[in-house]
Design a protein around this motif. Structure first.
Motif, short mmCIF file in Angstrom:
data_model
loop_
_atom_site.label_atom_id
_atom_site.label_comp_id
_atom_site.label_asym_id
_atom_site.label_seq_id
_atom_site.Cartn_x
_atom_site.Cartn_y
_atom_site.Cartn_z
N GLY A 175 0.82 -1.19 0.00
CA GLY A 175 0.00 0.00 0.00
C GLY A 175 0.85 1.24 0.00
O GLY A 175 2.04 1.20 0.28
N GLY A 176 0.23 2.35 -0.33
CA GLY A 176 0.96 3.61 -0.36
C GLY A 176 1.65 3.82 -1.69
O GLY A 176 1.43 3.10 -2.66
N GLU A 177 2.50 4.82 -1.73
CA GLU A 177 3.21 5.18 -2.96
C GLU A 177 4.23 4.10 -3.31
O GLU A 177 5.05 3.72 -2.49
CB GLU A 177 3.90 6.52 -2.79
CG GLU A 177 4.56 7.04 -4.05
CD GLU A 177 5.15 8.42 -3.84
OE1 GLU A 177 4.90 9.03 -2.78
OE2 GLU A 177 5.88 8.89 -4.73
N LYS A 196 7.38 2.11 -4.45
CA LYS A 196 8.80 2.41 -4.34
C LYS A 196 9.61 1.30 -4.98
O LYS A 196 9.21 0.13 -4.93
CB LYS A 196 9.20 2.56 -2.87
CG LYS A 196 8.46 3.66 -2.14
CD LYS A 196 8.82 3.68 -0.66
CE LYS A 196 8.03 4.75 0.06
NZ LYS A 196 8.33 4.77 1.52
#
Length: 128
Positions: free
Chosen positions: A104-106, A108
């Motif tokens: 989850g999230g941006e 990378k």
């Protein structure tokens, strides 16, 4: 999930290589696929990561502007185009994959080091 890399080799600094990773056993669109590299005596580094859902890709700062990752759903293959190669790029490159929903999230690039399925690796050697 099976991942098979190809395209490694030995080149001079400034030259290019394209790595391929053909995947099977997964549904394109449900996975993140990334490239991870490891040089002798150095830590594993997440080089790039792509979402097979929308084709968005991210890169490590060390390769940004030189490496480009893209996917071809029709061939179940992802590619890492490596331009302006440097001796520091010398490493074994691994293709890795994991479920998109597990992260989850941006996105990378270093997520790829945590992926559960890895290929056998392909060697890239860059001489000065």
């Amino acid at each position: 999930v099976q991942l098979v890399e190809s395209g490694g080799g030995s080149v001079q600094a400034g030259e290019s290589l394209r790595l391929s990773c053909t995947v099977s056993g997964l549904t394109f669109g449900d996975f993140l696929i990334g490239w991870v590299r490891q040089a002798p005596g150095k830590a594993v580094e997440g080089v790039s990561c792509i979402s097979t859902r929308d084709g968005q890709a991210v890169y490590a700062d060390s390769v940004k502007g030189r490496f480009t990752m893209h996917s071809d759903r029709t061939k179940s293959t992802v590619y890492l185009q490596m331009d302006d190669l440097k001796p520091d790029d010398t490493a074994t490159y691994y293709c890795a994959a994991d479920y998109l929903v597990s992260f989850g999230g941006e996105m990378k690039a270093d997520w790829a080091t945590q992926f559960g399925a890895w290929g056998q690796g392909t060697q890239v050697t860059v001489s000065s």
